[in-house]
Design a protein around this motif. Structure first.
Motif, PDB file in Angstrom:
ATOM      1  N   VAL A 141      66.506 -15.113   8.108  1.00 15.37           N
ATOM      2  CA  VAL A 141      66.123 -14.465   6.849  1.00 15.37           C
ATOM      3  C   VAL A 141      67.379 -14.176   6.027  1.00 15.37           C
ATOM      4  O   VAL A 141      67.459 -14.507   4.838  1.00 15.37           O
ATOM      5  N   ASP A 142      68.382 -13.574   6.654  1.00 18.84           N
ATOM      6  CA  ASP A 142      69.632 -13.255   5.967  1.00 18.84           C
ATOM      7  C   ASP A 142      70.335 -14.521   5.478  1.00 18.84           C
ATOM      8  O   ASP A 142      70.850 -14.558   4.358  1.00 18.84           O
ATOM      9  N   TYR A 143      70.352 -15.551   6.314  1.00 18.53           N
ATOM     10  CA  TYR A 143      70.995 -16.811   5.930  1.00 18.53           C
ATOM     11  C   TYR A 143      70.343 -17.381   4.675  1.00 18.53           C
ATOM     12  O   TYR A 143      71.035 -17.794   3.739  1.00 18.53           O
ATOM     13  N   LEU A 144      69.030 -17.402   4.654  1.00 14.61           N
ATOM     14  CA  LEU A 144      68.308 -17.958   3.507  1.00 14.61           C
ATOM     15  C   LEU A 144      68.548 -17.147   2.231  1.00 14.61           C
ATOM     16  O   LEU A 144      68.633 -17.713   1.141  1.00 14.61           O
ATOM     17  N   HIS A 145      68.686 -15.830   2.364  1.00 14.57           N
ATOM     18  CA  HIS A 145      69.001 -15.003   1.189  1.00 14.57           C
ATOM     19  C   HIS A 145      70.392 -15.333   0.639  1.00 14.57           C
ATOM     20  O   HIS A 145      70.611 -15.284  -0.564  1.00 14.57           O
ATOM     21  N   LYS A 146      71.319 -15.657   1.524  1.00 14.38           N
ATOM     22  CA  LYS A 146      72.688 -15.963   1.118  1.00 14.38           C
ATOM     23  C   LYS A 146      72.857 -17.408   0.646  1.00 14.38           C
ATOM     24  O   LYS A 146      73.899 -17.744   0.091  1.00 14.38           O
ATOM     25  N   HIS A 147      71.853 -18.243   0.897  1.00 15.87           N
ATOM     26  CA  HIS A 147      71.948 -19.663   0.546  1.00 15.87           C
ATOM     27  C   HIS A 147      70.723 -20.094  -0.267  1.00 15.87           C
ATOM     28  O   HIS A 147      69.832 -20.785   0.229  1.00 15.87           O
ATOM     29  N   PRO A 148      70.668 -19.693  -1.526  1.00 19.15           N
ATOM     30  CA  PRO A 148      69.505 -20.010  -2.359  1.00 19.15           C
ATOM     31  C   PRO A 148      69.294 -21.512  -2.544  1.00 19.15           C
ATOM     32  O   PRO A 148      68.194 -21.946  -2.900  1.00 19.15           O
ATOM     33  N   GLU A 149      70.308 -22.320  -2.261  1.00 20.69           N
ATOM     34  CA  GLU A 149      70.147 -23.768  -2.367  1.00 20.69           C
ATOM     35  C   GLU A 149      69.144 -24.312  -1.341  1.00 20.69           C
ATOM     36  O   GLU A 149      68.656 -25.439  -1.488  1.00 20.69           O
ATOM     37  N   ASP A 150      68.801 -23.513  -0.345  1.00 20.05           N
ATOM     38  CA  ASP A 150      67.824 -23.924   0.664  1.00 20.05           C
ATOM     39  C   ASP A 150      66.451 -23.298   0.428  1.00 20.05           C
ATOM     40  O   ASP A 150      65.551 -23.435   1.263  1.00 20.05           O
ATOM     41  N   ALA A 151      66.259 -22.627  -0.701  1.00 26.64           N
ATOM     42  CA  ALA A 151      65.001 -21.941  -0.982  1.00 26.64           C
ATOM     43  C   ALA A 151      63.807 -22.890  -1.022  1.00 26.64           C
ATOM     44  O   ALA A 151      62.687 -22.485  -0.698  1.00 26.64           O
ATOM     45  N   ASP A 152      64.055 -24.146  -1.346  1.00 22.70           N
ATOM     46  CA  ASP A 152      62.953 -25.114  -1.398  1.00 22.70           C
ATOM     47  C   ASP A 152      62.331 -25.388  -0.029  1.00 22.70           C
ATOM     48  O   ASP A 152      61.232 -25.902   0.067  1.00 22.70           O
ATOM     49  N   LEU A 153      63.029 -25.004   1.025  1.00 16.38           N
ATOM     50  CA  LEU A 153      62.512 -25.226   2.377  1.00 16.38           C
ATOM     51  C   LEU A 153      61.577 -24.121   2.860  1.00 16.38           C
ATOM     52  O   LEU A 153      60.889 -24.287   3.858  1.00 16.38           O
ATOM     53  N   ILE A 154      61.580 -22.993   2.159  1.00 17.80           N
ATOM     54  CA  ILE A 154      60.812 -21.841   2.627  1.00 17.80           C
ATOM     55  C   ILE A 154      59.322 -22.075   2.392  1.00 17.80           C
ATOM     56  O   ILE A 154      58.899 -22.387   1.286  1.00 17.80           O
ATOM     57  N   ALA A 155      58.561 -21.915   3.475  1.00 17.60           N
ATOM     58  CA  ALA A 155      57.105 -22.107   3.405  1.00 17.60           C
ATOM     59  C   ALA A 155      56.450 -20.867   2.845  1.00 17.60           C
ATOM     60  O   ALA A 155      56.927 -19.778   2.955  1.00 17.60           O
TER      61      ALA A 155
END
Length: 91
Positions: A77-91
């Motif tokens: 969760v923390d990693y994804l918040h810090k890396h918005p470039e991966d937001a497209d992967l979030i289901a």
């Protein structure tokens, strides 16, 4: 230099070898997504960015597989918040 992250389908986890140690992220599969439930880095490797490298590699594998990710682990969760470039992967 750590090896590449691999998907150990037999154990339902992504793995990253670092020396004689293995960092891993357990997951569960759904038809459209991979739920990462837990990440673990051996104590001797903590504080060196290994878990981030593991998650980054896991997300690359998930992207290549055409799946989405569900973060059920606080670190992810923390990693994804810090890396918005991966937001497209979030289901």
């Amino acid at each position: 230099m750590p090896a590449a992250v691999r998907d150990n389908k037999d154990k339902n986890r992504f793995e990253l070898d670092v020396g004689n140690e293995v960092a891993f992220a357990n997951y569960r599969l759904t038809p459209q997504a991979i739920i990462i439930t837990h990440t673990e880095t051996p104590r001797s490797l903590r504080g060196r960015g290994i878990a981030s490298e593991l998650v980054k590699g896991a997300l690359e594998l998930i992207r290549a597989d055409g799946k989405k990710v569900i973060a059920a682990c606080g670190f992810v969760v923390d990693y994804l918040h810090k890396h918005p470039e991966d937001a497209d992967l979030i289901a």
